[in-house]
Design an enzyme around this catalytic site. Structure first.
Site, PDB file in Angstrom:
ATOM      1  N   GLU A  76     -42.405 -30.367  91.118  1.00  0.00           N
ATOM      2  CA  GLU A  76     -41.989 -30.712  92.473  1.00  0.00           C
ATOM      3  C   GLU A  76     -43.115 -31.355  93.282  1.00  0.00           C
ATOM      4  OE1 GLU A  76     -39.406 -27.684  94.031  1.00  0.00           O
ATOM      5  OE2 GLU A  76     -40.167 -28.081  96.045  1.00  0.00           O
ATOM      6  N   ASP A  77     -44.304 -30.806  93.168  1.00  0.00           N
ATOM      7  CA  ASP A  77     -45.362 -31.203  94.098  1.00  0.00           C
ATOM      8  C   ASP A  77     -46.516 -31.999  93.487  1.00  0.00           C
ATOM      9  OD1 ASP A  77     -43.992 -29.974  96.109  1.00  0.00           O
ATOM     10  OD2 ASP A  77     -45.017 -28.049  95.867  1.00  0.00           O
TER      11      ASP A  77
END
Ligand code: MN
Length: 717
Positions: A76-77
C-alpha cells in the site's frame, strides 16, 4: 519503540522450532522500503509494523503471520508489489499481505462505496485465510492506540466510528474479546468524549469506594476454595466503560443501577472443579436462580464456555461470578486465535470451522450483492445478530433490537403513534401487539385516537425508546392519581381539626412545610402523601405544631383516637427517614423481629416490610425499596407459619399445641395433612414476638416424640 529481537524472543518461547529466518528477512525488507517514512507520532514508520507484529506474537501466531505483519503496509505505502513479496517470502505471505492491503488504484463514486468494497475484499481474503483478519485487527488496534496523533478531531471520530461499526464486531464474532474491548473503549473515547469521561469518573469513584468490599469478597472466595481444596486463580475484573455505557443505554439504567460493575472470575483446572466451585459459592451466598447461566454445558456459538452466576454477596449486594477452566479462559480471551496459533498452521479444525461458517456464508452470498451498499448492509446484518431491519409501508428502513414488537416499531415512528397503537399488520396480516418482528417485515400500525399505553406492554417491548416512553406515561398518570388522592387525604385530615388546607396553601404556610420535607413544590409534597411516602398527619403536625393545644371541645376524644391509632399502627419497625408511616407486613414472607428486613413503598398504602432474602423483594424495582429495621421496643406479636413433619399423626396435635402455649403464643390457624406414606404434616400459624422466640418454640417442638422435622415456611398464596 519495540525491537525485532523482543518479538523474536517471544516467538522462540512459544515455538522453539520455528523458522526465524523469514522474520529476519521480512524485518530487513520492511525497514528498507519504509525508510524515511514517518508516522504522525514522529516515530519512524517501521515502529507501526513492529507493533502489529508484536501484537500477533502475543497471540502466539505462526512465523508466516509475523512476517506478513511486518510487511503488511509495503504494497500500500511503498513501491513494492505483490509479485515482489511472493518471490521473496512465498505465496502464503503474499496472499496475506495483499489481502490486508486497502484498495487504492480504483476510484469509487462515494466514500461509502470505497469502504464497502475494501471491506468486501477483506472478507473475501479472510475466507481464504483467517490470518488476514487477525493482522487487520492488530493493525487497527495499533492505529487506535496512536489515534491521538491525528490532528483533526473529525478524522479521529470517523476512524473511531468505523472501528465501532466494523472492527469491534468482527473481533467479537471471532471471539477475540480482549481486542473487542480495547477497540470499543478507545473508540468510545473519540466518538463521545463527554460521556466517556463522565462514566470514567464514576467508575474511578466506585473503584475507590468498593476497594474494601472487593477485598472482602476476594478473601471469602479464597477461603471457601481453600476449604474445599480447590486450587484456583481468582481475579476481579471491572467492566469496560463502553460496556457499562451500552448496558445503561440498552436497559435504560442509571450508573448506580449497574450492579455488575465488577465480575469475579475463578479459574480452575477441570470442569468438575468448576461445578464444585459453583456449589461452594452457592452454599456461602444465595444465588439469584434466574441469573445462573451454564455456558460450559451449553457453549455459546463462538465457543465461549463459562459458568455465570449472580449471588447476593456479603453486604446484600449482587456479585457476578464467572467460573471456567484455564483452557476456557484462553479461548474466552483469544477466540479463534486460540485455535489458530502456530500449531495448526492453515488447517481448520472442526470447531474453528464452525466459527468460520458465517464468513464463508457471507462470501458465498456476496455474488448476489452487486451493489457495494447492499453488501455492506448484509455484512452489518451479520455482524449485529442482535438487530433486525424492518420496513414502513413507504419502504423506509427501521433498525430495531432483536425480538422487537409492533409497539417498538410504532414508538420508533413517533411517541404519539406508539401511545395510540391498538393493532398492527405485518406483511398485510393482522398480528398481536406482542408479535416478534423479523428482518424484512413490512409493518403497518393501526391507531385509535385517545388510546393510552398499557403497563403490560413493558413485558414485551425491547427498544429503549418504547420502554422509556411507556414508563414515563405510567409515571405521569401515577403521579396524577397520587396527587388527587393525596389532596383528598390531607384536606380530610385538616378538616378534622377545623382547619382549611387550601387556605394555608394560599397564605404560603405550606411552602415552608414542603421545603422542610425537601420538596421544591407543594404538588410534590401532596403527591408523596398519595403515594404513601408521607402521612397527612405529618403534614398537619408540621404546618400547625401547636394544633392540639389550641383545640377545644372534642380535643380529648380526638387525642384519644390519635393515640389509639398510633398505638395500633406502632409496628415495631423503623423505616429510614420516615417517622410516621403506615407499615404493613408482607404476606409472602412474614418477617419477624430479628429477621433482616427491607421496606417496599406501595402505591397509596405506605410501606410493606419484607424479609431481606424474600424472593419477591429481590424481583421488585430498587427505586421503591427503602431501608427498614426493627426498633428495640417490640412488644407486639407477629404471625409466623411453620410446617411440622411427623412419622405418626395420632395424638401429636395436643403435644405440639402445649409446647406452643408454654411460650404464651397464640395459635391463629392449624391444619393437618396425611401423605400416602402415612407421614403427618401439620401447618401452624402462630403469634410470636421475635424470630428468636420462634426458634426456641421450633427447637422445643423438634424434641416432641415422633416429630421428624420443623420448618419455618413462607406462605405461597
Ligand atoms: Mn498498518
Amino acid at each position: 519503540m519495540i525491537r525485532i529481537t523482543d518479538i523474536v524472543d517471544k516467538v522462540v518461547e512459544y515455538n522453539p522450532d520455528s523458522d526465524l529466518d523469514i522474520i529476519d528477512r521480512a524485518y530487513i525488507y520492511s525497514a528498507r522500503v519504509h525508510d524515511g517514512q514517518v508516522r504522525l507520532s514522529g516515530e519512524p514508520y517501521l515502529s507501526h509494523p513492529l507493533e502489529v507484529a508484536d501484537i500477533l506474537a502475543d497471540m502466539r501466531m505462526d512465523t508466516e503471520s509475523i512476517a506478513a505483519a511486518l510487511l503488511h503496509d509495503v504494497i500500500e505505502d511503498t513501491p513494492a508489489t505483490k509479485e515482489d513479496i511472493q518471490e521473496m517470502f512465498g505465496s502464503g505471505v503474499a496472499l496475506i499481505v495483499s489481502g490486508v492491503t486497502k484498495l487504492s488504484g480504483i476510484r469509487f463514486p462515494t466514500k461509502i462505496a470505497h469502504q464497502a468494497e475494501s471491506l468486501r475484499k477483506m472478507i473475501l481474503a479472510m475466507a481464504d485465510d483467517i490470518r488476514v483478519v487477525l493482522i487487520k485487527l492488530a493493525d487497527r488496534l495499533h492505529n487506535m492506540r496512536t489515534l491521538k496523533y491525528h490532528k483533526s478531531a473529525q478524522k479521529q471520530a470517523a476512524i473511531a466510528q468505523e472501528t465501532l461499526d466494523i472492527y469491534a464486531p468482527i473481533a467479537a464474532r471471532l471471539g477475540i474479546f480482549w481486542i473487542k474491548y480495547e477497540l470499543e473503549d478507545m473508540a468510545f473515547y473519540y466518538t463521545q468524549t463527554d460521556e466517556y469521561e463522565r462514566i470514567d469518573a464514576l467508575v474511578n469513584k466506585a473503584k475507590e469506594e468498593k476497594e474494601i468490599y472487593i477485598k472482602t469478597v476476594n478473601e471469602r472466595l479464597h477461603y471457601k476454595m481453600e476449604e474445599m481444596e480447590l486450587k484456583c486463580d481468582i481475579k476481579g475484573r471491572y467492566k469496560q466503560n463502553y460496556s457499562i455505557y451500552q448496558k445503561m443505554l440498552s436497559q435504560d439504567l442509571e450508573f448506580e443501577q449497574v450492579y455488575d460493575l465488577i465480575a469475579f472470575r475463578l479459574i480452575l483446572d477441570s470442569v468438575p472443579q468448576c461445578y464444585a466451585a459453583m456449589g461452594g459459592i452457592h452454599s456461602m451466598w444465595k444465588p439469584i436462580y434466574y441469573k445462573i447461566k451454564d455456558y460450559i454445558g451449553n457453549p455459546k456459538p463462538n465457543m465461549y464456555q463459562s459458568i455465570h452466576t449472580t449471588v447476593v454477596g456479603p453486604k446484600g449486594e449482587r456479585v457476578e461470578i464467572q467460573i471456567r477452566t484455564n483452557e476456557m479462559d484462553m479461548i474466552a480471551e483469544s477466540g479463534i486465535a486460540a485455535h489458530w496459533s502456530y500449531k495448526e498452521g492453515t488447517n481448520i479444525d472442526e470447531n474453528t470451522g464452525e466459527l468460520f461458517a458465517w464468513i464463508r456464508n457471507l462470501v458465498e452470498n456476496q455474488e448476489n450483492y452487486k451493489d457495494p451498499d447492499e453488501f455492506l448492509e448484509n455484512v452489518r446484518i451479520d455482524l449485529y445478530p442482535d438487530e433486525i431491519y424492518v420496513f414502513t409501508p413507504f419502504g423506509d428502513i427501521k433498525t430495531l433490537p432483536k425480538d422487537a414488537t409492533p409497539v417498538d416499531f410504532a414508538y420508533s415512528i413517533h411517541t404519539e403513534v406508539g401511545g395510540e397503537c391498538t393493532g398492527a399488520k405485518v406483511n398485510g396480516k393482522l398480528v398481536p401487539l406482542a408479535h416478534k418482528l423479523r428482518t424484512g417485515d413490512t409493518i403497518e400500525i393501526l391507531t385509535t385516537k385517545g388510546h393510552h399505553p398499557s403497563t403490560d406492554w413493558l413485558n414485551f417491548v425491547k427498544s429503549v425508546k418504547a420502554k422509556t416512553k411507556i414508563r414515563s406515561w405510567i409515571n405521569a398518570r401515577e403521579r396524577e392519581r397520587s396527587y388527587s388522592l393525596g389532596k383528598e387525604m390531607i384536606e380530610k385530615q385538616f378538616r378534622k381539626k377545623n382547619q382549611n388546607f387550601n387556605a394555608l396553601v394560599k397564605s404560603g404556610e405550606i411552602d415552608k412545610v414542603a421545603e422542610g420535607f425537601g420538596f421544591k413544590k407543594i404538588d410534590d409534597l401532596i403527591a408523596h402523601v398519595g403515594f404513601g411516602k408521607l402521612t397527612p398527619l405529618q403534614i398537619l403536625n408540621r404546618a400547625l405544631p401547636d394544633i392540639d393545644k389550641q383545640d377545644t371541645g372534642d380535643e380529648s376524644i380526638l387525642k384519644r383516637i390519635i393515640r389509639r391509632r398510633k398505638k395500633k399502627t406502632s409496628t415495631g419497625v423503623i423505616v429510614k427517614g420516615l417517622d410516621d408511616i403506615l407499615v404493613k407486613f408482607s404476606k409472602c414472607c412474614n418477617p419477624l423481629p430479628g429477621d433482616p428486613i427491607t421496606g417496599y413503598i406501595t402505591q397509596g398504602q405506605g410501606v410493606t416490610i419484607h424479609r431481606k432474602n424474600c424472593i419477591n423483594i429481590m424481583k421488585m424495582s430498587n427505586e421503591r425499596t427503602i431501608e427498614a429495621e426493627w426498633s428495640n421496643e417490640f412488644t407486639e406479636s407477629y404471625p409466623a407459619s411453620i410446617k411440622i413433619r411427623t412419622t405418626d399423626r395420632f395424638g401429636l396435635l395436643a403435644d405440639i399445641a402445649s409446647v406452643i402455649s408454654k411460650y404464651k403464643s397464640n395459635i391463629l390457624n392449624a391444619r393437618t395433612e396425611t401423605s400416602e406414606e402415612g407421614i403427618g404434616l401439620f401447618y401452624f400459624t402462630i403469634m410470636v414476638e421475635s424470630s428468636d422466640q420462634l426458634r426456641r418454640i421450633m427447637s422445643d417442638i423438634r424434641k416432641v416424640k415422633k416429630v421428624s422435622d420443623v420448618k419455618r415456611i413462607v406462605r405461597t398464596e
